[in-house]
Design a protein around this motif. Structure first.
Motif, PDB file in Angstrom:
ATOM      1  N   ILE A   1       0.958  -1.079  -0.126  1.00 18.76           N
ATOM      2  CA  ILE A   1      -0.008  -0.128  -0.205  1.00 18.76           C
ATOM      3  C   ILE A   1       1.125   1.219  -0.150  1.00 18.76           C
ATOM      4  O   ILE A   1       1.514   1.527   1.037  1.00 18.76           O
ATOM      5  N   LEU A   2       0.880   1.956  -0.987  1.00 20.57           N
ATOM      6  CA  LEU A   2       1.788   3.281  -1.233  1.00 20.57           C
ATOM      7  C   LEU A   2       0.729   4.248  -1.218  1.00 20.57           C
ATOM      8  O   LEU A   2      -0.290   4.403  -1.675  1.00 20.57           O
ATOM      9  N   PRO A   3       1.453   5.367  -0.699  1.00 24.93           N
ATOM     10  CA  PRO A   3       0.550   6.702  -0.508  1.00 24.93           C
ATOM     11  C   PRO A   3      -0.024   7.063  -2.129  1.00 24.93           C
ATOM     12  O   PRO A   3       0.941   6.819  -2.919  1.00 24.93           O
ATOM     13  N   PRO A   4      -1.072   7.805  -2.273  1.00 22.17           N
ATOM     14  CA  PRO A   4      -1.622   8.154  -3.671  1.00 22.17           C
ATOM     15  C   PRO A   4      -0.491   9.357  -4.053  1.00 22.17           C
ATOM     16  O   PRO A   4       0.264   9.837  -3.239  1.00 22.17           O
ATOM     17  N   ALA A   5      -0.436   9.451  -5.465  1.00 24.21           N
ATOM     18  CA  ALA A   5       0.300  10.813  -5.885  1.00 24.21           C
ATOM     19  C   ALA A   5       0.115  11.958  -5.218  1.00 24.21           C
ATOM     20  O   ALA A   5      -0.937  12.326  -4.958  1.00 24.21           O
TER      21      ALA A   5
ATOM     22  N   PHE B   1       1.978   9.330   3.879  1.00 24.89           N
ATOM     23  CA  PHE B   1       1.468   8.794   5.255  1.00 24.89           C
ATOM     24  C   PHE B   1       2.115   9.418   6.095  1.00 24.89           C
ATOM     25  O   PHE B   1       3.114  10.040   6.186  1.00 24.89           O
ATOM     26  N   ASN B   2       1.464   9.337   7.564  1.00 25.52           N
ATOM     27  CA  ASN B   2       2.122   9.869   8.583  1.00 25.52           C
ATOM     28  C   ASN B   2       1.667   9.275   9.900  1.00 25.52           C
ATOM     29  O   ASN B   2       0.817   9.269  10.398  1.00 25.52           O
ATOM     30  N   PHE B   3       2.477   8.146  10.076  1.00 23.93           N
ATOM     31  CA  PHE B   3       2.013   6.991  10.964  1.00 23.93           C
ATOM     32  C   PHE B   3       2.651   7.597  12.600  1.00 23.93           C
ATOM     33  O   PHE B   3       2.427   6.869  13.587  1.00 23.93           O
ATOM     34  N   PHE B   4       3.245   8.761  12.490  1.00 27.74           N
ATOM     35  CA  PHE B   4       3.931   9.090  13.797  1.00 27.74           C
ATOM     36  C   PHE B   4       3.015  10.355  14.514  1.00 27.74           C
ATOM     37  O   PHE B   4       3.320  11.193  15.443  1.00 27.74           O
ATOM     38  N   ASN B   5       1.815  10.410  13.931  1.00 25.47           N
ATOM     39  CA  ASN B   5       1.007  11.337  14.460  1.00 25.47           C
ATOM     40  C   ASN B   5      -0.019  10.911  15.533  1.00 25.47           C
ATOM     41  O   ASN B   5      -0.083   9.669  15.575  1.00 25.47           O
ATOM     42  N   ALA B   6      -0.386  11.716  16.574  1.00 29.00           N
ATOM     43  CA  ALA B   6      -1.321  11.245  17.568  1.00 29.00           C
ATOM     44  C   ALA B   6      -2.500  10.605  17.040  1.00 29.00           C
ATOM     45  O   ALA B   6      -3.233   9.589  17.798  1.00 29.00           O
ATOM     46  N   HIS B   7      -2.945  11.136  15.637  1.00 30.83           N
ATOM     47  CA  HIS B   7      -4.387  10.614  15.212  1.00 30.83           C
ATOM     48  C   HIS B   7      -4.191   9.631  14.272  1.00 30.83           C
ATOM     49  O   HIS B   7      -5.285   9.268  13.465  1.00 30.83           O
ATOM     50  N   SER B   8      -3.003   9.030  14.105  1.00 29.11           N
ATOM     51  CA  SER B   8      -2.814   7.973  12.998  1.00 29.11           C
ATOM     52  C   SER B   8      -3.436   6.691  13.539  1.00 29.11           C
ATOM     53  O   SER B   8      -3.466   6.229  14.419  1.00 29.11           O
TER      54      SER B   8
ATOM     55  N   ILE C   1      -2.162  12.136   4.289  1.00 29.37           N
ATOM     56  CA  ILE C   1      -2.002  13.610   4.218  1.00 29.37           C
ATOM     57  C   ILE C   1      -1.861  14.128   2.608  1.00 29.37           C
ATOM     58  O   ILE C   1      -1.246  13.648   1.862  1.00 29.37           O
ATOM     59  N   SER C   2      -3.144  14.875   2.270  1.00 27.67           N
ATOM     60  CA  SER C   2      -3.371  15.325   0.941  1.00 27.67           C
ATOM     61  C   SER C   2      -3.210  16.695   0.680  1.00 27.67           C
ATOM     62  O   SER C   2      -4.319  17.185   1.562  1.00 27.67           O
ATOM     63  N   ASP C   3      -2.479  17.601   0.219  1.00 26.10           N
ATOM     64  CA  ASP C   3      -2.693  19.062   0.146  1.00 26.10           C
ATOM     65  C   ASP C   3      -2.531  19.550   1.774  1.00 26.10           C
ATOM     66  O   ASP C   3      -3.375  20.413   2.209  1.00 26.10           O
ATOM     67  N   GLY C   4      -1.893  18.983   2.554  1.00 27.22           N
ATOM     68  CA  GLY C   4      -1.631  19.409   4.048  1.00 27.22           C
ATOM     69  C   GLY C   4      -2.642  19.044   4.801  1.00 27.22           C
ATOM     70  O   GLY C   4      -2.800  19.449   6.076  1.00 27.22           O
ATOM     71  N   ARG C   5      -3.598  18.316   4.357  1.00 31.83           N
ATOM     72  CA  ARG C   5      -4.662  18.017   5.122  1.00 31.83           C
ATOM     73  C   ARG C   5      -5.007  16.476   5.242  1.00 31.83           C
ATOM     74  O   ARG C   5      -5.134  15.776   4.147  1.00 31.83           O
ATOM     75  N   PRO C   6      -5.364  15.811   6.440  1.00 36.48           N
ATOM     76  CA  PRO C   6      -5.644  14.450   6.315  1.00 36.48           C
ATOM     77  C   PRO C   6      -6.884  13.934   5.863  1.00 36.48           C
ATOM     78  O   PRO C   6      -7.880  14.420   5.941  1.00 36.48           O
TER      79      PRO C   6
ATOM     80  N   GLY D   1     -15.338  14.063   1.274  1.00 39.95           N
ATOM     81  CA  GLY D   1     -16.165  14.352   2.467  1.00 39.95           C
ATOM     82  C   GLY D   1     -15.421  13.672   4.045  1.00 39.95           C
ATOM     83  O   GLY D   1     -16.025  13.622   4.921  1.00 39.95           O
ATOM     84  N   THR D   2     -14.219  13.282   3.673  1.00 37.81           N
ATOM     85  CA  THR D   2     -13.493  12.669   4.723  1.00 37.81           C
ATOM     86  C   THR D   2     -12.286  13.402   5.202  1.00 37.81           C
ATOM     87  O   THR D   2     -11.417  12.948   6.016  1.00 37.81           O
ATOM     88  N   GLU D   3     -12.258  14.674   5.063  1.00 39.99           N
ATOM     89  CA  GLU D   3     -11.269  15.508   5.688  1.00 39.99           C
ATOM     90  C   GLU D   3     -11.057  15.430   7.061  1.00 39.99           C
ATOM     91  O   GLU D   3     -12.187  15.510   7.739  1.00 39.99           O
ATOM     92  N   ASP D   4      -9.746  15.440   7.704  1.00 38.29           N
ATOM     93  CA  ASP D   4      -9.816  15.188   8.876  1.00 38.29           C
ATOM     94  C   ASP D   4     -10.294  14.052   9.440  1.00 38.29           C
ATOM     95  O   ASP D   4     -10.355  13.856  10.956  1.00 38.29           O
ATOM     96  N   GLY D   5     -10.688  12.912   8.700  1.00 37.31           N
ATOM     97  CA  GLY D   5     -11.171  11.627   9.282  1.00 37.31           C
ATOM     98  C   GLY D   5     -10.204  10.766   9.909  1.00 37.31           C
ATOM     99  O   GLY D   5      -8.665  10.906   9.600  1.00 37.31           O
ATOM    100  N   ARG D   6     -10.426  10.289  11.107  1.00 37.43           N
ATOM    101  CA  ARG D   6      -9.466   9.415  11.934  1.00 37.43           C
ATOM    102  C   ARG D   6     -10.142   8.198  12.192  1.00 37.43           C
ATOM    103  O   ARG D   6     -11.436   8.052  12.236  1.00 37.43           O
ATOM    104  N   TYR D   7      -9.319   7.199  12.236  1.00 41.91           N
ATOM    105  CA  TYR D   7      -9.547   5.967  12.811  1.00 41.91           C
ATOM    106  C   TYR D   7     -10.695   5.214  11.931  1.00 41.91           C
ATOM    107  O   TYR D   7     -11.605   5.036  12.395  1.00 41.91           O
ATOM    108  N   PRO D   8     -10.559   5.085  10.591  1.00 40.08           N
ATOM    109  CA  PRO D   8     -11.631   4.305   9.708  1.00 40.08           C
ATOM    110  C   PRO D   8     -11.744   3.096  10.316  1.00 40.08           C
ATOM    111  O   PRO D   8     -10.951   2.394  10.871  1.00 40.08           O
TER     112      PRO D   8
END
Length: 147
Positions: free
Chosen positions: A62-66, A70-77, A94-99, A116-123
Motif C-alpha cells: 500500500i503506497l500513498p497516492p500521488a 503517510f504520517n504514522f507518527f501522528n497522535a491521530h494516525s 495527508i493530501s494537500d496538507g490535510r488528512p 467528505g472525509t477531511e480530517d477523518g480519523r480511525y476508519p
C-alpha cells in the motif's frame, strides 16, 4: 430317536447358539463403530480441505497516492483497515496538507480519495464491507466505500 437327534452334527445346545449370537453381535457392533469413526474422519478431512481451498493469499503493498504521504507518527494516525470481506482497504493519508481517507480495492493499484472525509480519523468497516465509519469534527461519520 431322541438320541439320534442329539448325536446329529447339526444340533447345538442352546448355550452354544446364544454364545455364537453374542459373538456375532459384538463383531457387528465393532464393525459399526469402526465404520462411524472412518466416516467421521473422512468428513473432517473433507471439510478442512474445502475450507483451505477457499482461502486465498493476497500480497500487496500500500503506497500513498500521488501527491499524498503517510504520517504514522501522528497522535491521530491509525493503521490501514482491511474490509471484512478481505477485498478492500481504507487508510488515512495527508493530501494537500490535510488528512483524508482513501480506499483501494486489493485487486487494483490506485487508491481513490473519499470525498467528505477531511480530517477523518480511525476508519473502520461496516460488517457488510459496504460502509466506512470514521471520526471527524467531534462526530462519528459514515460513508459508502463506493462514494
Amino acid at each position: 430317536m431322541l438320541q439320534s437327534i442329539a448325536e446329529d452334527a447339526g444340533y447345538a445346545p442352546p448355550e452354544t447358539v446364544q454364545a455364537s449370537r453374542k459373538k456375532a453381535w459384538r463383531w457387528a457392533a465393532l464393525a459399526a463403530v469402526l465404520l462411524l469413526i472412518t466416516l467421521g474422519s473422512l468428513f473432517i478431512a473433507w471439510r478442512s480441505s474445502v475450507r483451505d481451498s477457499a482461502r486465498v493469499s493476497i500480497r500487496t503493498a500500500i503506497l500513498p497516492p500521488a501527491g499524498a504521504a503517510f504520517n504514522f507518527f501522528n497522535a491521530h494516525s491509525a493503521p490501514p483497515e482491511i474490509s471484512p470481506d478481505g477485498q478492500k482497504v481504507v487508510f488515512r493519508a495527508i493530501s494537500d496538507g490535510r488528512p483524508v481517507l482513501f480506499v483501494r480495492s486489493l485487486t487494483t493499484d490506485s487508491p481513490r480519495l473519499l470525498a467528505g472525509t477531511e480530517d477523518g480519523r480511525y476508519p473502520f468497516w461496516s460488517p457488510d464491507s459496504r460502509g466506512i465509519g470514521f471520526f471527524a469534527d467531534g462526530k462519528i461519520k459514515k460513508i459508502e466505500w463506493s462514494g
